[in-house]
Design a protein around this motif. Structure first.
Motif, mmCIF file in Angstrom:
data_model
loop_
_atom_site.group_PDB
_atom_site.id
_atom_site.type_symbol
_atom_site.label_atom_id
_atom_site.label_comp_id
_atom_site.label_asym_id
_atom_site.label_seq_id
_atom_site.Cartn_x
_atom_site.Cartn_y
_atom_site.Cartn_z
ATOM 1 N N CYS A 128 -105.780 12.231 29.086
ATOM 2 C CA CYS A 128 -105.999 11.864 30.484
ATOM 3 C C CYS A 128 -104.685 11.539 31.182
ATOM 4 N N TYR A 129 -103.813 10.796 30.507
ATOM 5 C CA TYR A 129 -102.530 10.427 31.114
ATOM 6 C C TYR A 129 -101.708 11.672 31.418
ATOM 7 N N HIS A 130 -101.581 12.556 30.442
ATOM 8 C CA HIS A 130 -100.776 13.759 30.624
ATOM 9 C C HIS A 130 -101.390 14.656 31.700
ATOM 10 N N PHE A 131 -102.693 14.739 31.729
ATOM 11 C CA PHE A 131 -103.370 15.560 32.731
ATOM 12 C C PHE A 131 -103.140 15.020 34.137
ATOM 13 N N TRP A 132 -103.433 13.726 34.359
ATOM 14 C CA TRP A 132 -103.326 13.166 35.704
ATOM 15 C C TRP A 132 -101.873 13.064 36.167
ATOM 16 N N ASN A 133 -100.964 12.794 35.252
ATOM 17 C CA ASN A 133 -99.555 12.761 35.648
ATOM 18 C C ASN A 133 -99.059 14.173 35.968
ATOM 19 N N GLY A 134 -99.590 15.171 35.284
ATOM 20 C CA GLY A 134 -99.260 16.556 35.617
ATOM 21 C C GLY A 134 -99.776 16.936 36.989
ATOM 22 N N ILE A 135 -100.987 16.473 37.332
ATOM 23 C CA ILE A 135 -101.523 16.698 38.682
ATOM 24 C C ILE A 135 -100.624 16.026 39.723
ATOM 25 N N ARG A 136 -100.162 14.831 39.404
ATOM 26 C CA ARG A 136 -99.254 14.110 40.304
ATOM 27 C C ARG A 136 -97.982 14.917 40.547
ATOM 28 N N HIS A 137 -97.439 15.493 39.501
ATOM 29 C CA HIS A 137 -96.231 16.315 39.648
ATOM 30 C C HIS A 137 -96.517 17.586 40.456
ATOM 31 N N LEU A 138 -97.689 18.160 40.264
ATOM 32 C CA LEU A 138 -98.040 19.344 41.069
ATOM 33 C C LEU A 138 -98.159 18.996 42.552
ATOM 34 N N ILE A 139 -98.669 17.806 42.852
ATOM 35 C CA ILE A 139 -98.729 17.366 44.248
ATOM 36 C C ILE A 139 -97.313 17.182 44.795
ATOM 37 N N TRP A 140 -96.411 16.640 43.966
ATOM 38 C CA TRP A 140 -95.016 16.505 44.396
ATOM 39 C C TRP A 140 -94.392 17.864 44.685
ATOM 40 N N ASP A 141 -94.789 18.877 43.918
ATOM 41 C CA ASP A 141 -94.230 20.216 44.133
ATOM 42 C C ASP A 141 -94.601 20.784 45.501
ATOM 43 N N THR A 142 -95.661 20.257 46.107
ATOM 44 C CA THR A 142 -96.017 20.701 47.459
ATOM 45 C C THR A 142 -95.195 19.977 48.522
ATOM 46 N N GLY A 143 -94.389 18.988 48.097
ATOM 47 C CA GLY A 143 -93.540 18.258 49.033
ATOM 48 C C GLY A 143 -94.174 16.999 49.580
ATOM 49 N N LYS A 144 -95.271 16.554 48.999
ATOM 50 C CA LYS A 144 -95.964 15.363 49.492
ATOM 51 C C LYS A 144 -95.681 14.164 48.587
ATOM 52 N N PHE A 145 -95.727 12.976 49.169
ATOM 53 C CA PHE A 145 -95.556 11.697 48.460
ATOM 54 C C PHE A 145 -94.205 11.589 47.757
ATOM 55 N N LEU A 146 -93.153 12.093 48.358
ATOM 56 C CA LEU A 146 -91.833 12.050 47.728
ATOM 57 C C LEU A 146 -90.985 10.869 48.193
ATOM 58 N N THR A 147 -91.531 10.012 49.032
ATOM 59 C CA THR A 147 -90.809 8.797 49.412
ATOM 60 C C THR A 147 -90.935 7.791 48.273
ATOM 61 N N ILE A 148 -90.123 6.751 48.318
ATOM 62 C CA ILE A 148 -90.185 5.734 47.266
ATOM 63 C C ILE A 148 -91.566 5.087 47.207
ATOM 64 N N SER A 149 -92.114 4.744 48.348
ATOM 65 C CA SER A 149 -93.448 4.123 48.347
ATOM 66 C C SER A 149 -94.501 5.132 47.892
ATOM 67 N N GLY A 150 -94.353 6.402 48.255
ATOM 68 C CA GLY A 150 -95.299 7.427 47.814
ATOM 69 C C GLY A 150 -95.257 7.633 46.311
ATOM 70 N N VAL A 151 -94.055 7.602 45.752
ATOM 71 C CA VAL A 151 -93.908 7.776 44.301
ATOM 72 C C VAL A 151 -94.562 6.616 43.560
ATOM 73 N N TYR A 152 -94.325 5.392 44.039
ATOM 74 C CA TYR A 152 -94.918 4.225 43.383
ATOM 75 C C TYR A 152 -96.436 4.183 43.577
ATOM 76 N N ASN A 153 -96.896 4.491 44.770
ATOM 77 C CA ASN A 153 -98.344 4.473 45.014
ATOM 78 C C ASN A 153 -99.065 5.512 44.164
ATOM 79 N N THR A 154 -98.517 6.728 44.088
ATOM 80 C CA THR A 154 -99.157 7.737 43.240
ATOM 81 C C THR A 154 -99.065 7.367 41.766
ATOM 82 N N GLY A 155 -98.015 6.657 41.377
ATOM 83 C CA GLY A 155 -97.905 6.198 39.986
ATOM 84 C C GLY A 155 -98.998 5.201 39.632
ATOM 85 N N TYR A 156 -99.195 4.213 40.502
ATOM 86 C CA TYR A 156 -100.256 3.222 40.244
ATOM 87 C C TYR A 156 -101.645 3.859 40.309
ATOM 88 N N LEU A 157 -101.844 4.754 41.261
ATOM 89 C CA LEU A 157 -103.129 5.447 41.368
ATOM 90 C C LEU A 157 -103.393 6.299 40.126
#
Length: 171
Positions: A127-156
């Motif tokens: 689950c961790y590897h899957f959801w963190n991979g999804i998080r990275h794929l969202i980053w590849d679209t250019g979204k949530f790349l601010t510091i607060s976005g990175v931390y918020n997506t990490g906690y989520l």
């Protein structure tokens, strides 16, 4: 052929030196003496820096652990755990004398707590590897790349990971 050129060069040079008396005084014989080569002592990077009285770099110990670094290291670790599970369980399924369902039935007879622990230890890295991979794929679209976005997506991602691993454990 080279011998002819060498002899011609020696004779030509000696004739040149004899004709130019001023140059003869400048030329003197040189002898080369062979000596043993002494190799420098083999010393490592740290020993050489200590000998030169250079300070040692503080490395990672001076930094406060950050969520982003811990999540990155954990992503790699869970990838290695999943690979080890795949290889280990695959080889165990091949060399085991009994069929895999027999071993699962034996585990159910032992204790439900042990079964839930085994399920969670299998489900959490996936689950961790899957959801963190999804998080990275969202980053590849250019979204949530601010510091607060990175931390918020990490906690989520951590919240979703624990919820999905817990769901898979108790189902």
């Amino acid at each position: 052929m080279s011998l002819i050129f060498r002899l011609a060069g020696q004779r030509g040079a000696s004739q040149f030196l004899k004709n130019n008396a001023g140059l003869i005084n400048c030329v003197r014989p040189v002898t080369i003496k062979a000596s043993k080569v002494t190799l420098p002592a083999e010393e490592g990077h740290d020993e050489r820096n200590m000998k030169l009285k250079r300070p040692q770099s503080p490395h990672l110990t001076i930094y406060k652990p950050q969520l982003t670094a811990i999540l990155s290291i954990s992503h790699r670790a869970t990838g290695m755990v999943l690979a080890a599970y795949t290889v280990g369980l695959g080889l165990a399924g091949i060399v085991a004398p009994e069929a895999v369902p027999n071993y699962i039935d034996c585990l159910h007879d032992v204790s439900p707590t042990i079964v839930q622990f085994i399920k969670f230890s299998l489900a959490f890295p996936m689950c961790y590897h899957f959801w963190n991979g999804i998080r990275h794929l969202i980053w590849d679209t250019g979204k949530f790349l601010t510091i607060s976005g990175v931390y918020n997506t990490g906690y989520l991602m951590l919240l979703i990971t624990f919820l999905s691993a817990g769901y898979l454990t108790f189902v």
